[in-house]
Design a protein around this motif. Structure first.
Motif, PDB file in Angstrom:
ATOM      1  N   UNK A  86      15.183  46.917 -10.316  1.00 23.87           N
ATOM      2  CA  UNK A  86      14.692  47.598 -11.525  1.00 23.87           C
ATOM      3  C   UNK A  86      15.358  48.970 -11.681  1.00 23.87           C
ATOM      4  N   UNK A  87      15.411  49.435 -12.918  1.00 27.19           N
ATOM      5  CA  UNK A  87      15.903  50.784 -13.177  1.00 27.19           C
ATOM      6  C   UNK A  87      14.839  51.818 -12.855  1.00 27.19           C
ATOM      7  N   UNK A  88      15.284  53.040 -12.579  1.00 29.39           N
ATOM      8  CA  UNK A  88      14.341  54.113 -12.280  1.00 29.39           C
ATOM      9  C   UNK A  88      13.737  54.701 -13.543  1.00 29.39           C
ATOM     10  N   UNK A  89      12.539  55.211 -13.424  1.00 29.94           N
ATOM     11  CA  UNK A  89      11.881  55.851 -14.569  1.00 29.94           C
ATOM     12  C   UNK A  89      12.552  57.191 -14.885  1.00 29.94           C
ATOM     13  N   UNK A  90      12.529  57.563 -16.164  1.00 41.45           N
ATOM     14  CA  UNK A  90      13.049  58.868 -16.560  1.00 41.45           C
ATOM     15  C   UNK A  90      12.084  59.979 -16.185  1.00 41.45           C
ATOM     16  N   UNK A  91      12.606  61.172 -16.036  1.00 46.56           N
ATOM     17  CA  UNK A  91      11.771  62.306 -15.656  1.00 46.56           C
ATOM     18  C   UNK A  91      10.898  62.788 -16.799  1.00 46.56           C
ATOM     19  N   UNK A  92       9.739  63.322 -16.461  1.00 44.01           N
ATOM     20  CA  UNK A  92       8.819  63.895 -17.450  1.00 44.01           C
ATOM     21  C   UNK A  92       9.137  65.380 -17.662  1.00 44.01           C
ATOM     22  N   UNK A  93       8.697  65.892 -18.815  1.00 46.87           N
ATOM     23  CA  UNK A  93       8.771  67.327 -19.083  1.00 46.87           C
ATOM     24  C   UNK A  93       7.340  67.864 -19.126  1.00 46.87           C
ATOM     25  N   UNK A  94       7.064  68.831 -18.283  1.00 45.51           N
ATOM     26  CA  UNK A  94       5.715  69.377 -18.159  1.00 45.51           C
ATOM     27  C   UNK A  94       5.764  70.891 -18.264  1.00 45.51           C
ATOM     28  N   UNK A  95       4.863  71.454 -19.042  1.00 44.30           N
ATOM     29  CA  UNK A  95       4.695  72.898 -19.076  1.00 44.30           C
ATOM     30  C   UNK A  95       3.694  73.285 -18.000  1.00 44.30           C
ATOM     31  N   UNK A  96       4.015  74.311 -17.225  1.00 43.54           N
ATOM     32  CA  UNK A  96       3.133  74.715 -16.129  1.00 43.54           C
ATOM     33  C   UNK A  96       2.801  76.198 -16.268  1.00 43.54           C
ATOM     34  N   UNK A  97       1.591  76.540 -15.897  1.00 42.62           N
ATOM     35  CA  UNK A  97       1.119  77.923 -15.981  1.00 42.62           C
ATOM     36  C   UNK A  97       1.811  78.770 -14.918  1.00 42.62           C
ATOM     37  N   UNK A  98       2.379  79.907 -15.343  1.00 42.88           N
ATOM     38  CA  UNK A  98       3.048  80.830 -14.423  1.00 42.88           C
ATOM     39  C   UNK A  98       2.390  82.196 -14.551  1.00 42.88           C
ATOM     40  N   UNK A  99       1.599  82.608 -13.576  1.00 43.34           N
ATOM     41  CA  UNK A  99       0.865  83.887 -13.672  1.00 43.34           C
ATOM     42  C   UNK A  99       1.764  85.113 -13.768  1.00 43.34           C
ATOM     43  N   UNK A 100       3.025  85.003 -13.294  1.00 42.45           N
ATOM     44  CA  UNK A 100       3.894  86.176 -13.281  1.00 42.45           C
ATOM     45  C   UNK A 100       4.683  86.348 -14.577  1.00 42.45           C
ATOM     46  N   UNK A 101       4.443  85.509 -15.574  1.00 46.01           N
ATOM     47  CA  UNK A 101       5.104  85.643 -16.870  1.00 46.01           C
ATOM     48  C   UNK A 101       4.047  86.043 -17.891  1.00 46.01           C
ATOM     49  N   UNK A 102       4.385  86.981 -18.783  1.00 40.34           N
ATOM     50  CA  UNK A 102       3.383  87.386 -19.770  1.00 40.34           C
ATOM     51  C   UNK A 102       3.879  87.358 -21.206  1.00 40.34           C
ATOM     52  N   UNK A 103       5.120  86.882 -21.434  1.00 37.74           N
ATOM     53  CA  UNK A 103       5.619  86.733 -22.798  1.00 37.74           C
ATOM     54  C   UNK A 103       6.462  85.467 -22.886  1.00 37.74           C
ATOM     55  N   UNK A 104       6.891  85.148 -24.100  1.00 38.33           N
ATOM     56  CA  UNK A 104       7.761  83.992 -24.330  1.00 38.33           C
ATOM     57  C   UNK A 104       9.216  84.422 -24.522  1.00 38.33           C
TER      58      UNK A 104
END
Length: 352
Positions: A38-56
């Motif tokens: 079988x072929x491998x599954x594609x990777x997911x994209x996940x947003x994760x909380x980062x306490x050391x970041x405070x802007x976009x």
């Protein structure tokens, strides 16, 4: 002071790998059965909380994010490797909306530290999966499915970290323009700024803060004089104040040190009248419009002013118009904010 920091990004999950058509071929086994993996599954994209970041701010430089594709299957029943997942750090309070449908996908906070925004494609099936009692040599296989692709709108409600203080026409809006993407109105007359202006100051990767500019203050601001009186309350939740001082007079020459000292003292007095806590915030002195004076004259004013005020906090000499000294000011500000954050965390741990 609250405002919205926004970013638009595109995310693409990885595609699944194709299934393999293969038959066992070994010595003395000329007609082996199917062994396509079988072929491998594609990777997911996940947003994760980062306490050391405070802007976009980091999303202004990079707007496209893609996870890894799955590998195709192989003979001898070997499955393809799964694609690498992509985890994107975002600050707490980030609200995620799909741009095309305006569907709110979720918000990253203490109770929801991860958000799957694009699911990877499924790996295809190899021909081994299709073997049956009536089909001993199947040549069927399925290709991997494509990963999800989305355009996302990130929205973050921010509190200002640094507040700008000063008399009208001290150069606060010009400084905000120099160090951020904000574009407040700038002109050579008092009260150009009629409403609070905010900008995200990006100092480096994972290093940014929010700067707030309020209308200039006048003597009696705490009692309602001038436009700034309506906005002093917005500075209560900042952590650092930058007090801008115009080193030049109305004629463009160097201003008398005594007059500058009186202006600084007046603003400090208005802060104290308005709110003792606000007056107790850390305040740095920023001497502006150095480009209009000879270097030695600016140095003389700095020495004389700090001496007359008995000033012990940091002092910076800048030109908001040319940008001279503004990068050093922004870097020092973010370092101080990081230190204050660590001190706050230490106090919280001690009180537990």
């Amino acid at each position: 002071m609250k405002f919205s920091d926004e970013a638009r990004i595109r995310v693409r999950a990885g595609d699944g790998g194709d299934g393999c058509v293969s038959f066992r071929r070994e010595k003395y086994i000329p007609r082996g059965g199917p062994d396509g993996g079988d072929g491998g599954d594609g990777g997911d994209v996940t947003l994760v909380l980062a306490p050391d970041i405070n802007t976009l701010a980091d999303f202004r430089a990079r707007k496209v994010f893609r996870a890894g594709n799955g590998s195709a299957g192989a003979g001898r029943d070997r499955s393809g490797a799964a694609g690498a997942d992509l985890r994107i750090p975002v600050p707490a309070g980030t609200r995620v909306t799909e741009a095309d449908t305006q569907e709110v996908l979720g918000e990253l906070n203490a109770d929801n530290t991860e958000l799957l925004v694009a699911r990877g494609g499924r790996g295809g099936r190899g021909n081994t999966r299709f073997k049956s009692s009536v089909n001993r040599a199947p040549r069927q296989h399925t290709p991997g499915t494509r990963g999800e692709a989305r355009r996302l709108e990130l929205d973050l409600t921010l509190l200002a970290d640094v507040g700008l203080l000063g008399l009208p026409n001290a150069g606060k809006s010009t400084l905000l323009r120099a160090v951020s993407e904000a574009r407040p109105k700038v002109a050579d007359y008092p009260f150009t700024t009629l409403h609070p202006q905010l900008g995200v100051v990006a100092v480096g990767p994972m290093q940014s803060f929010v700067m707030a500019d309020i209308p200039g203050l006048l003597p009696g601001a705490a009692s309602g004089v001038g436009l700034g009186s309506r906005f002093l309350r917005h500075l209560r939740r900042t952590r650092l104040l930058l007090h801008l001082v115009d080193m030049t007079s109305a004629e463009g020459a160097a201003a008398p040190v005594g007059n500058l000292a009186e202006d600084v003292t007046t603003i400090a007095g208005e802060l104290k009248k308005f709110d003792e806590k606000l007056a107790g915030l850390e305040r740095w002195l920023v001497l502006n419009k150095a480009d209009l004076l000879p270097e030695e004259e600016a140095a003389r004013i700095r020495t004389g002013l700090t001496g007359e005020l008995a000033w012990s906090a940091p002092v910076f000499t800048i030109s908001a118009l040319t940008g001279a000294g503004t990068r050093e000011l922004a870097a020092a500000s973010v370092q101080r904010l990081e230190k204050l954050e660590k001190e706050h965390d230490s106090d919280d741990d001690a009180n537990r």
